[in-house]
Design a protein around this motif. Structure first.
Motif, PDB file in Angstrom:
ATOM      1  N   LEU A 236     -31.276 -29.805  10.575  1.00 36.06           N
ATOM      2  CA  LEU A 236     -30.735 -31.091  10.998  1.00 36.06           C
ATOM      3  C   LEU A 236     -29.351 -31.323  10.401  1.00 36.06           C
ATOM      4  O   LEU A 236     -28.427 -31.763  11.096  1.00 36.06           O
ATOM      5  N   ALA A 237     -29.210 -31.029   9.117  1.00 27.33           N
ATOM      6  CA  ALA A 237     -27.937 -31.266   8.437  1.00 27.33           C
ATOM      7  C   ALA A 237     -26.834 -30.363   8.987  1.00 27.33           C
ATOM      8  O   ALA A 237     -25.704 -30.804   9.211  1.00 27.33           O
ATOM      9  N   TYR A 238     -27.162 -29.090   9.206  1.00 29.91           N
ATOM     10  CA  TYR A 238     -26.147 -28.125   9.647  1.00 29.91           C
ATOM     11  C   TYR A 238     -25.550 -28.527  10.992  1.00 29.91           C
ATOM     12  O   TYR A 238     -24.322 -28.502  11.174  1.00 29.91           O
ATOM     13  N   TYR A 239     -26.402 -28.908  11.931  1.00 32.92           N
ATOM     14  CA  TYR A 239     -25.914 -29.183  13.277  1.00 32.92           C
ATOM     15  C   TYR A 239     -25.575 -30.643  13.528  1.00 32.92           C
ATOM     16  O   TYR A 239     -24.757 -30.952  14.392  1.00 32.92           O
ATOM     17  N   HIS A 240     -26.183 -31.562  12.793  1.00 36.69           N
ATOM     18  CA  HIS A 240     -25.985 -32.986  13.064  1.00 36.69           C
ATOM     19  C   HIS A 240     -25.042 -33.661  12.070  1.00 36.69           C
ATOM     20  O   HIS A 240     -24.634 -34.802  12.300  1.00 36.69           O
ATOM     21  N   ALA A 241     -24.700 -32.980  10.966  1.00 39.22           N
ATOM     22  CA  ALA A 241     -23.859 -33.649   9.960  1.00 39.22           C
ATOM     23  C   ALA A 241     -23.014 -32.665   9.166  1.00 39.22           C
ATOM     24  O   ALA A 241     -22.732 -32.901   7.984  1.00 39.22           O
ATOM     25  N   ASP A 242     -22.622 -31.549   9.767  1.00 42.39           N
ATOM     26  CA  ASP A 242     -21.758 -30.571   9.100  1.00 42.39           C
ATOM     27  C   ASP A 242     -22.322 -30.085   7.767  1.00 42.39           C
ATOM     28  O   ASP A 242     -21.579 -29.794   6.826  1.00 42.39           O
ATOM     29  N   GLY A 243     -23.651 -30.021   7.653  1.00 43.10           N
ATOM     30  CA  GLY A 243     -24.292 -29.483   6.462  1.00 43.10           C
ATOM     31  C   GLY A 243     -24.617 -30.494   5.386  1.00 43.10           C
ATOM     32  O   GLY A 243     -25.210 -30.148   4.360  1.00 43.10           O
ATOM     33  N   ASN A 244     -24.302 -31.771   5.601  1.00 36.96           N
ATOM     34  CA  ASN A 244     -24.553 -32.812   4.597  1.00 36.96           C
ATOM     35  C   ASN A 244     -25.994 -33.310   4.710  1.00 36.96           C
ATOM     36  O   ASN A 244     -26.323 -34.098   5.593  1.00 36.96           O
ATOM     37  N   GLU A 245     -26.851 -32.872   3.796  1.00 34.58           N
ATOM     38  CA  GLU A 245     -28.265 -33.243   3.844  1.00 34.58           C
ATOM     39  C   GLU A 245     -28.496 -34.705   3.478  1.00 34.58           C
ATOM     40  O   GLU A 245     -29.563 -35.241   3.739  1.00 34.58           O
TER      41      GLU A 245
END
Length: 524
Positions: A236-245
């Protein structure tokens, strides 16, 4: 419906304000990559469209008819139905593969089976070999078609989930176009390569998926259901927020998915096939899903989709080149309207699109029936031309809702625990409807001609009444929030209570670095 109103009012504020308004599909490299992988999933539908159009085109090829002794009547019906018979054989296994092995392995298995079938069909030496290939194509397609649209829905960025899922079934016509125009181009080859070349082209999508599917991200919902929460959060973080968990949107998605799946596990009714009809909400879901599956094939579209040659002959158009040309132009027309409608889903809403679609089909098919009858009684060429015009109007209406929405609406109204099984039922009903249509249509048209059209006119009236009273609007809701519209306030409150505490922690403490401040509505 009181709970539904609450969901609609609060659903948008629950996640849409967390979206980065500057993060669009064309200006973010990870969203571009995600959409590239989603395209690989979407073209699964083009495989189905290719196959559905191939036999329609083959019926206008003299070399194919000569090679297989001009199939007609029941023999032609069996040939057209064989792909769906293969699908029926795979339905008992498809949801278990999708939920057990994962979405990606299921697509790979289906594509591999289809690839083997394409080789068999392209090299067919007799009727039995050709029929066997048709069976295998349907068998493999069931696995890929069960998993692909669910994976699209479950990995898409929230802003684009609805139009992308709607595009899945719309791209049926991209396969339709390739099959139709490739056959149009090979019609003048005076040997069996006239039909073997289009058969070989059917293997393009399976080849791409066999070699590339492992690069596609797996469903976060499937990962969480298997206890792989860290991997799901990373995806989710990689594709939806540039890796920001710690991104607010990622945390919201992760916690909502986890809470919904945990809640499903605690509710014993959400276990096994019986759960599909165990509650009033699920019974309503299944009634809508089964009805839409039947409507998608029993609206009169099956006459042109599989027996265009017979329809054209009934209005005096017997030239094979003209038949193929009309088929090819119709495919492009359908793709245009289906794709356009896919991008209008969030603007117009599901309910309005379904009702408008049925009204348009009813009007167009009624006039098509009248003009067909007039031609057969008077041999008036103007009536024949009018039939062609109303076929195009009919399909524009059909493509408004029944091409883009039947798959996307089905997967979005099903909660995760029921999604694979419920979607499998949807595909099963479509196959049953198709088998009946494909076998009965040529026989009925041969016996009663244009009078058979009246049956569909009456059926479309029933469809209109059903859509008006039963279709529930789901515009701008997350997959988890849509459940409230069917399951009521009790489930809504359980999901809200399960996620409320963790949301406060995530939005009040973890997101300070991103500069995001929760709204008063979210804190309330």
């Amino acid at each position: 419906m009181g709970a539904g109103v609450v969901a609609t009012g609060g659903g948008n504020s629950a996640f849409t304000h967390l979206l980065d308004q500057n993060r669009l599909w064309y200006n973010n490299r990870r969203l571009i990559a995600l959409h590239g992988w989603i395209v690989l999933l979407l073209i699964t539908s083009s495989t189905n469209g290719f196959d559905g159009s191939l036999l329609n085109s083959f019926q206008s090829l003299s070399v194919w008819n000569d090679y297989f002794a001009t199939p007609a009547g029941g023999r032609l019906g069996v040939l057209n139905a064989m792909q769906n018979i293969g699908s029926l054989a795979a339905y008992p296994f498809a949801p278990y593969l999708s939920d057990g092995l994962g979405r990606r392995p299921t697509i790979w298995i289906g594509s591999l089976i289809m690839l083997i079938a394409v080789v068999l069909q392209s090299a067919a030496q007799n009727w039995g070999m050709f029929l066997s290939a048709r069976f295998l194509i349907g068998f493999g397609l069931t696995f890929a078609a069960n998993a692909a649209p669910m994976l699209v829905t479950e990995i898409a960025y929230p802003r684009y989930r609805a139009p992308l899922t709607a595009l899945y079934n719309s791209l049926w016509y991209s396969g339709n176009i390739v099959a139709t125009w490739s056959t149009f181009g090979t019609q003048h080859i005076n040997n069996n390569w006239a039909w073997r070349i289009p058969s070989i082209l059917q293997g393009i999508v399976p080849v791409l998926q066999v070699f590339l599917i492992w690069f596609v991200p797996e469903s976060p919902r499937w990962l969480i259901s298997k206890g792989k929460e860290e991997k799901a959060l990373q995806t989710l973080a990689y594709y939806h927020a540039d890796g920001n968990e710690q991104d607010p949107l990622v945390q919201f998605e992760f916690n909502e998915i986890k809470s919904a799946i945990d809640l499903d596990r605690e509710v014993s009714a959400n276990v096994g096939w019986k759960s599909l009809i165990a509650t009033p909400g699920n019974r309503k879901r299944m009634a809508i899903i089964v009805a839409l599956a039947f409507f998608s094939q029993w609206s009169g579209n099956g006459l042109v989709s599989y027996y265009l040659k017979d329809v054209m002959v009934s209005i005096g158009i017997t030239d094979s080149t003209i038949q193929l040309l009309i088929n090819g132009i119709l495919a492009i027309w359908n793709l245009f309207w289906a794709v356009l409608s896919s991008f209008l889903v969030n603007r117009l809403g599901r309910r309005l699109m379904f009702i408008t679609s049925v009204i348009g089909m009813l009007i167009a098919f009624t006039f098509q029936t009248v003009c067909t009858a007039r031609y057969q009684i008077t041999l008036n060429n103007n009536a024949a031309h009018a039939v062609i015009a109303f076929i195009f109007i009919f399909y524009a209406s059909y493509d408004l809702a029944f091409t883009p929405l039947i798959v996307s609406y089905t997967v979005e109204i099903l909660p995760y625990s029921l999604r694979a099984k419920g979607f499998n039922i949807f595909n099963f009903v479509i196959s049953v409807a198709l088998i009946f249509n494909q076998y009965v249509n040529p026989i009925a048209m041969g016996h009663i001609g244009w009078k058979y059209y009246i049956v569909y006119c009456c059926w479309l009236c029933f469809e209109l009444a059903f859509c008006y009273f039963m279709i529930v609007e789901t515009k701008n809701l997350s997959l988890e929030e849509t459940a409230v519209l069917f399951d009521g306030e009790e489930v809504s409150n359980a999901l809200h209570n399960a996620t409320r505490e963790v949301r406060h922690e995530d939005y009040d403490e973890k997101t300070s670095d991103s500069g995001y401040t929760p709204t008063n509505e979210l804190k309330a």
